[in-house]
Every structure is written in structure tokens, then in C-alpha cells.
Enzyme design. Structure first.
Site, PDB file in Angstrom:
ATOM      1  CG  HIS A 178      -0.490   0.263   2.445  1.00  0.00           C
ATOM      2  ND1 HIS A 178       0.103  -0.880   3.592  1.00  0.00           N
ATOM      3  CD2 HIS A 178      -0.304   1.433   3.150  1.00  0.00           C
ATOM      4  CE1 HIS A 178       0.374  -0.223   4.643  1.00  0.00           C
ATOM      5  NE2 HIS A 178       0.496   1.028   4.372  1.00  0.00           N
ATOM      6  CG  ASP A 208       0.191  -4.176   2.974  1.00  0.00           C
ATOM      7  OD1 ASP A 208       0.293  -3.674   1.681  1.00  0.00           O
ATOM      8  OD2 ASP A 208       0.223  -3.602   4.027  1.00  0.00           O
ATOM      9  CB  SER A 287       2.961   1.566   6.428  1.00  0.00           C
ATOM     10  OG  SER A 287       1.730   1.592   7.137  1.00  0.00           O
TER      11      SER A 287
END
Length: 454
Positions: A178, A208, A287
Site C-alpha cells: 500500500h 501487503d 508502514s
């Protein structure tokens, strides 16, 4: 017994000893025994009180019975034994004139030294432990933070949209899917503040994970060491380094809170499997950054948080490094990763389901449906044939109940998802143990690639 309790007892020598004296119980052996028992408690507990209270108590024990010569002699000998035993502890260098003083004065003068040394010793030990803890984190940050990068886009003017870390000298950078797909053009900012263009090598929404590549000489790169996640234990240290809210190379610490979590995806019915849960602060911008163990090895890739505010609430998730080791080589080689697939939908058995559907077991996965053309259909797995209502929710009953895969017990649906993600590959054959019509049977299933769009 705490140090405070021990000091209080020793401070009450007048009453305590008068009771003992009144009962004429201070024999030679008991006097010595009491002296050394209390001395042991002083030394073990680290009490900051002076041994003068103990010496005084024993002296009163001897003096209080003037007519009992054996008692007085025993008490005096106990006092002498105690003074000899405590001399090294006090570590008081006495002048000759001091040694010629009375025992009472000697004991009283020793008191400040014992008290003065007890407190610094305790503080020094505590400070040393704190220093070790701090130094560990400092060392990890010094070694690993140069491997952590800020990922940004030209239109963001250098503001980090996520994190990543260098995994080899060829310039491959691991991050989240992402993050890597947030912009068409990406830049990577290194620890030396240099920003270079990044090429998207491969992505995998199912885990992910994504891989970028930058063109930087190997000697200018710091490579993060990959650890193992199979040996992780709940409660062990967890250290996160990343760029929360664009604040580059920020370190936070915590512990591994749980293992084997799954996370629903917004773009698919499939889940991200086998996640590590941590309370190390993870916020937007973390992230793609590494989650580390106390040795500075990567044990996971920070990917998401559970929060009602969008900021850290003490529940963060990371893709385990063992999954990274399975996925990243495929992304580098082919740009994608093939996830193994069985092709069933179902639900973890609950007590309510056992009662409503009259199930023969209390744990496992009740199969609702079998996907047409799936490995499960070819293997002959059966879905539900009748509808029941459980806690107001309609569901299918009568299908197979999966209770193990390759001999590993399956108690909930997440167990099956995690096993497929961490232990199998496309083309592998697995053995499902199922309960069918009340009987246990084994069903071999050959896994195939999970279709996109489901």
C-alpha cells in the site's frame, strides 16, 4: 520481609528483648542463632538500617539478666561474633583509638557508614540495569537506522508517505504494497539525506509486501539483517524504526503482544495472514519499516494498526519475516507471488453452532461452500446442505468439518489460513482431516494458485 520491616523489628529491641529476658530463654546457642539469623536478613534484604540496633538488642539481652551468668556470657559472645561478621560489610577503617572505645560507641559509629553505603549500592545496581537497557536500544538504532529509508513522491516535496529498508547490496528495498502503490513515481531518501528515484520491482497485495530498487553503490548502502519469526515468543522485545508522520528514522520500543493474527483486506475476501501484534508505537508513516528483535534483526514489516483515531493505540501489526523470505524472492524474480489455495468458505465452530447444528465436535472449521473448479472440489470436500440460524445469523450446516491439516490441529479458520500462508506453496499436497457424517476421514488436496478478484 522488606528492609523497612527488618529495620522496624531491630528498632524495637528494648521491648522485644525485655520479653525474651523476662522469660529467661537466652541460652548460649539461641543468642548466637538469633544474632546470625538477623544478620543474614540484614545482608540478604539489603536493609539500610544499622547493625547497631541488633548489637544493642543482644547487649540488653545479656545485661537484663544480671543473675544469669550463662545467659550474659552467651549474649556477649554473640555480640562479639556479630561485630566480627559485620566488620567486612561496613568496610569502616577504624583508627587505633576507635578500636579501644567501648563496643557501644563502636557500633554507633559504624551505623552512618552502613547506611551511607547501602543506598548508593542499591542505586548503582538499578542504574547499571537501566544503562544496559538503554544501551541495547541505542546500539540497535545506531546499527539499523541507516538501513531504513523514507519513501516519498515528487509531488509530496520530500514528505515521507511510508518507510522501507534495504535488504541487499543490489539496492532492493522492502516496503508495503500500500506504500509502493500510493504514487506512480517514487523517491527513496537514504540516511545521508540523499534522494534517489525508485523502481517498482514487484508487489503482493495478499501479504501487503512490495520491493523497490534504487541505483546506489553497494558501499553506500547499509543492509538490514533478516532474523526468524518462527522462534518469536510473546513478551519478547520489539523495536520499530520508521518515519511516523514524516519524522524520519524514529525509533519506538515495546513487546510482541501476540502472534498468528489475521487482517481483513479492503480489496479482497482473503486475509493477510500470520501477523505479529506489537504495542511498539506504530503510526501513519511507519508502514513498510522494520520491526526488530533485541539483536537488531528484522522480525517483521510494520503494516497496519488497530485504532479508532487513525493513530497508535497500542495495537500494531507486522508481516512476519518468514513470510517476507517466502514472498520477496518471488517478487524480485517474477514481480508477483503465488498464494496457495484450497477453495472453501466456512467458519470457526462456536458453542452456539454446536448446539444449533448438532455438531459432533466443539472445535474446527465448518465448511459452508466449496468453490467450483477449486482444489477442494476436485478432492471431494463437501459444503453445507441445510440452513440453520445461529444467534440470529443464517448459515449452512451439514458440510465437512476440518479439524487438522497435515496433522496440525485446526481449531479456528485463522489456523488454516496461517498454515497455508507459512507452510505451503502452490503445487503442494496437504492432508485434511475432516469429520464427515460423524466419522473422521483424511482427504488429500493438491493446492493451486489463489485466483485474483475473489
Amino acid at each position: 520481609m522488606t528492609s523497612a520491616h527488618l529495620c522496624a523489628i531491630m528498632g524495637q529491641n528494648e521491648t522485644g528483648v525485655s520479653n525474651v529476658n523476662g522469660q529467661s530463654l537466652f541460652s548460649r546457642q539461641s543468642a548466637r542463632l538469633l544474632a546470625f539469623v538477623l544478620l543474614g536478613l540484614v545482608l540478604v534484604s539489603g536493609a539500610a538500617c544499622s547493625t547497631s540496633s541488633l548489637v544493642s538488642m543482644l547487649r540488653e539481652a545479656g545485661e537484663g539478666q544480671a543473675t544469669a551468668e550463662p545467659v550474659t556470657t552467651a549474649a556477649q559472645e554473640a555480640i562479639q561474633d556479630l561485630a566480627t561478621a559485620t566488620a567486612p560489610v561496613a568496610q569502616v577503617e577504624e583508627e587505633p583509638s576507635v578500636r579501644n572505645q567501648s563496643e557501644s560507641e563502636n557500633a554507633n559509629e559504624a551505623q552512618p557508614s552502613v547506611e551511607a553505603e547501602a543506598q548508593p549500592a542499591t542505586e548503582t545496581a538499578a542504574q547499571s540495569w537501566v544503562d544496559v537497557e538503554e544501551q541495547l536500544v541505542i546500539d540497535v538504532y545506531a546499527r539499523v537506522s541507516p538501513a531504513v529509508v523514507c519513501i516519498t513522491a515528487p509531488q509530496r516535496f520530500g514528505e515521507c508517505i511510508g518507510s522501507g529498508f534495504v535488504v541487499d547490496e543490489e539496492g532492493h528495498v522492502v516496503t508495503n504494497d500500500h506504500v509502493a502503490t500510493a504514487a506512480q513515481q517514487l523517491l527513496v531518501t537514504l540516511a545521508d539525506e540523499r534522494s534517489v528515484p525508485a523502481e517498482l520491482v514487484g508487489t503482493d497485495p495478499g501479504s501487503d509486501l512490495a520491493v523497490l530498487q534504487i541505483d546506489v553503490p553497494a558501499e553506500d548502502l547499509t543492509v538490514a539483517e533478516l532474523g526468524e519469526s518462527a522462534t518469536i515468543q510473546v513478551g519478547q522485545r520489539a523495536i520499530a524504526i520508521g518515519n511516523p508522520f514524516g519524522l524520519e528514522r524514529t525509533i519506538t520500543t515495546g513487546v510482541v503482544s501476540s502472534l498468528g493474527r489475521t487482517l481483513s483486506r479492503t480489496d479482497s475476501n482473503f486475509q493477510i495472514a500470520e501477523l505479529i501484534q506489537t504495542d511498539a508505537a506504530v503510526n501513519p508513516g511507519n508502514s513498510g519499516g522494520p520491526l526488530l528483535d533485541s539483536a537488531g534483526r528484522v522480525i517483521g514489516v510494520n503494516t497496519a494498526i488497530a485504532s479508532t483515531t487513525g493513530t497508535n493505540a497500542g495495537v500494531g501489526f507486522a508481516v512476519p519475516v518468514d513470510i517476507v523470505k517466502r514472498v520477496v524472492p518471488s517478487l524480485i524474480e517474477t514481480g508477483r507471488y503465488q498464494h496457495p489455495w484450497i477453495g472453501v468458505s466456512g467458519r470457526s465452530i462456536s458453542p452456539e453452532m454446536v448446539e444449533a447444528a448438532d455438531l459432533p465436535v466443539e472445535t474446527g472449521v465448518l465448511v459452508f461452500t466449496v468453490e467450483p473448479g477449486s482444489p477442494a472440489e476436485r478432492a471431494g470436500l463437501r459444503g453445507g446442505s441445510r440452513e440453520v440460524v445461529v444467534s440470529g445469523i443464517p448459515m449452512l450446516a451439514g458440510g465437512d468439518i476440518v479439524v487438522a491439516i497435515d496433522g496440525v490441529p485446526i481449531k479456528r479458520f485463522d489456523d488454516m489460513v496461517n498454515y497455508l500462508a507459512s507452510q505451503t506453496s502452490v503445487g503442494d499436497e496437504v492432508i485434511l482431516t475432516v469429520i464427515r457424517d460423524g466419522q473422521e476421514t483424511e482427504v488429500p488436496v493438491t493446492l493451486q494458485e489463489r485466483p485474483e478478484g475473489l
